[in-house]
Motif scaffolding. Structure first.
Motif, mmCIF file in Angstrom:
data_model
loop_
_atom_site.group_PDB
_atom_site.id
_atom_site.type_symbol
_atom_site.label_atom_id
_atom_site.label_comp_id
_atom_site.label_asym_id
_atom_site.label_seq_id
_atom_site.Cartn_x
_atom_site.Cartn_y
_atom_site.Cartn_z
ATOM 1 N N ASP A 180 1.687 -7.816 3.475
ATOM 2 C CA ASP A 180 3.042 -7.678 4.001
ATOM 3 C C ASP A 180 4.083 -8.301 3.081
ATOM 4 O OD1 ASP A 180 2.053 -6.371 6.182
ATOM 5 O OD2 ASP A 180 1.995 -8.140 7.476
ATOM 6 N N THR A 181 3.688 -9.340 2.335
ATOM 7 C CA THR A 181 4.646 -10.056 1.491
ATOM 8 C C THR A 181 4.552 -9.670 0.017
ATOM 9 O OG1 THR A 181 3.045 -11.873 1.307
ATOM 10 C CG2 THR A 181 4.702 -12.048 3.036
ATOM 11 N N MET A 182 3.720 -8.713 -0.297
ATOM 12 C CA MET A 182 3.522 -8.307 -1.695
ATOM 13 C C MET A 182 4.745 -7.552 -2.203
ATOM 14 S SD MET A 182 0.371 -5.995 -3.112
ATOM 15 C CE MET A 182 0.258 -5.420 -4.807
ATOM 16 N N ALA A 183 5.327 -8.036 -3.310
ATOM 17 C CA ALA A 183 6.505 -7.403 -3.894
ATOM 18 C C ALA A 183 6.186 -6.667 -5.189
ATOM 19 C CB ALA A 183 7.583 -8.461 -4.165
ATOM 20 N N GLU A 184 5.121 -7.080 -5.877
ATOM 21 C CA GLU A 184 4.665 -6.413 -7.080
ATOM 22 C C GLU A 184 3.163 -6.634 -7.191
ATOM 23 O OE1 GLU A 184 6.463 -8.096 -10.530
ATOM 24 O OE2 GLU A 184 5.499 -10.041 -10.285
ATOM 25 N N GLY A 185 2.520 -5.842 -8.023
ATOM 26 C CA GLY A 185 1.081 -5.968 -8.190
ATOM 27 C C GLY A 185 0.718 -6.260 -9.629
ATOM 28 N N SER A 186 -0.433 -6.886 -9.811
ATOM 29 C CA SER A 186 -0.932 -7.182 -11.143
ATOM 30 C C SER A 186 -2.367 -6.679 -11.233
ATOM 31 C CB SER A 186 -0.877 -8.690 -11.404
ATOM 32 O OG SER A 186 -1.434 -8.996 -12.666
ATOM 33 N N VAL A 187 -2.668 -5.983 -12.310
ATOM 34 C CA VAL A 187 -4.023 -5.476 -12.504
ATOM 35 C C VAL A 187 -4.890 -6.616 -13.025
ATOM 36 C CG1 VAL A 187 -5.482 -3.860 -13.759
ATOM 37 C CG2 VAL A 187 -3.230 -3.127 -12.951
ATOM 38 N N ALA A 188 -5.826 -7.056 -12.193
ATOM 39 C CA ALA A 188 -6.763 -8.095 -12.646
ATOM 40 C C ALA A 188 -7.714 -7.494 -13.674
ATOM 41 C CB ALA A 188 -7.539 -8.664 -11.463
ATOM 42 N N ARG A 189 -8.337 -6.363 -13.314
ATOM 43 C CA ARG A 189 -9.171 -5.641 -14.274
ATOM 44 C C ARG A 189 -9.547 -4.278 -13.709
ATOM 45 N NH1 ARG A 189 -15.215 -6.295 -13.867
ATOM 46 N NH2 ARG A 189 -15.649 -7.160 -11.805
ATOM 47 N N TRP A 190 -9.747 -3.350 -14.595
ATOM 48 C CA TRP A 190 -10.248 -2.029 -14.228
ATOM 49 C C TRP A 190 -11.773 -2.083 -14.200
ATOM 50 C CZ3 TRP A 190 -7.657 2.102 -12.393
ATOM 51 C CH2 TRP A 190 -6.272 2.104 -12.530
#
Length: 412
Positions: free
Chosen positions: A12-22
């Motif tokens: 609910d509070t996520m504003a952006e995402g970061s790719v940890a790993r594919w």
């Protein structure tokens, strides 16, 4: 038909995402419903499933890169499809607003000249300051703002000696210079750290906090726990913190006003008790939730807490593991902290800060001085929801439960 995979909103509070790993590389086959990526949210690192079956044609946001929500992160399609054509159609459909992580770089570059121009503005503004030509040259060479200096020359004119004093003082007292000489490590903000900063600043600036402290005589509770734990198998043993959650949950049932939250148009008072438990992680703090804590035995609370702490430290918490708490407990007693005040976890109205149990000299009822095992707790309250008398009554009940554990079982 190719599919453009977008950065999902996983909390609910996520504003952006970061790719940890594919979990897959370009050219690999992927299947709908099978995890293909690990995404770092503001709460945890979570696996995310492929939205379609086919071949991973192109990765648009690589390992360690960040992007806004709903930004394209990969393209999945048939082996013979050209990802460039698919991406162009996607951008056209979105009105040209979508862009890959790589397209963000030119924006940063374009803004650089504006920053570089800033020193020129400063040097021009100093033309009108009364200063000798030599003072102006020294100031320009050393980056000194003449407007901040009181001149000692005729009519307040700034002269060379004024700059010498300023330079000497700056070299002696400037924290930046002192830190730089010892080396500086730049640590980029993680999504979790940024969320912690935003939410706690919001709490302090929005919720008017007040604090109530009380200490408990822990002798009977500790003796009861020692006796009970000795008879239990390893997987059913419980800690003092589990007892804190157990007893706090029962006290909340008797004082529902503390189990509440402030909303713009009302106060929500919750019938269920879901206790958020603060868990320290290497890169921040998480508050997984023990649900229906008022209906669980202390053994069940211990087992659920161990499960939540384990997956929190593994970075595998799911949104339903940390959402929906109605009250928080933060325990630093195991680290030797005697007492502290905690910041309320919004939108909750209160948090209980628990210190360590210490042998403490006290005046006994007969007037003599004795030593008791006492633990101090502090209740942080949102004054918009909880008044002082309400918080005090809650702590009075909690004290009764701690000093007479059987009371919680029969009256809680």
């Amino acid at each position: 038909m190719a599919t453009v995979m977008e950065m999902p909103k996983l909390s609910d509070t996520m504003a952006e995402g970061s790719v940890a790993r594919w979990l897959k590389k370009e050219g690999d086959k992927v299947s709908a419903g099978i995890p293909v990526i690990e995404i770092e949210t503001d709460k945890a690192t979570m696996e995310y499933e492929s939205p379609a079956s086919g071949v991973l044609l192109k990765i648009l946001v690589g390992d360690g890169q960040k992007c806004p929500l709903q930004a394209p992160i990969a393209i999945i399609g048939k082996a013979d499809e050209k990802w460039e054509e698919v991406f162009e159609k996607y951008k056209a459909k979105k009105g040209g607003s979508a862009a890959s992580a790589k397209s963000e770089a030119p924006k940063a570059t374009a803004s650089a000249p504006a920053k570089a121009a800033a020193p020129q503005a400063t040097s021009v503004s100093q033309v009108d300051v009364k200063a000798s030509p030599l003072a102006k040259k020294i100031a320009a060479d050393k980056g000194i703002d003449l407007k901040s200096i009181q001149g000692s020359g005729p009519n307040g004119r700034i002269v060379q000696r004024d700059l010498s004093q300023t330079s000497s003082s700056a070299a002696t007292t400037s924290p930046a210079f002192a830190v730089a000489s010892g080396g500086v490590v730049k640590i980029p903000h993680t999504n979790m750290r940024k969320t912690i900063a935003r939410r706690l600043a919001e709490s302090v600036n929005t919720a008017p906090h007040f604090f109530l402290s009380i200490s408990f005589n822990m002798a009977d509770l500790l003796n009861w726990r020692k006796s009970a734990v000795a008879k239990l198998p390893e997987d059913q043993k419980f800690s003092v913190n589990d007892l804190v959650i157990f007893l706090a949950a029962r006290a909340l049932k008797r004082h529902p006003a503390v189990n509440s939250s402030w909303q713009d148009d009302c106060v929500l008072q919750y019938g269920d008790v879901h206790i958020s438990v603060a868990v320290a992680l290497p890169n921040g703090l998480m508050t997984p939730v023990v649900r229906h804590a008022d209906k669980l035995t202390v053994v069940q609370i211990a087992q659920e807490t161990k499960r939540l702490v384990k997956i929190a430290k593994e970075g595998k918490l799911q949104p339903n593991d940390y959402a929906g708490g109605t009250f928080s407990v933060s325990n630093l007693g195991m680290t030797g902290i005697e007492d502290f005040t905690a910041i309320i976890n919004p939108p909750q109205a209160a948090i209980l800060a628990v210190g360590s149990t210490l042998p403490t000299p006290v005046v006994l009822s007969n007037g003599s001085v004795g030593v008791e095992q006492r633990m101090k707790v502090t209740l942080s309250c949102d004054h918009r929801v909880i008044d002082g008398a309400v918080g005090a009554e809650f702590l009075k009940t909690l004290k009764q439960y701690f000093e007479d554990p059987a009371t919680a079982l029969f009256l809680g």
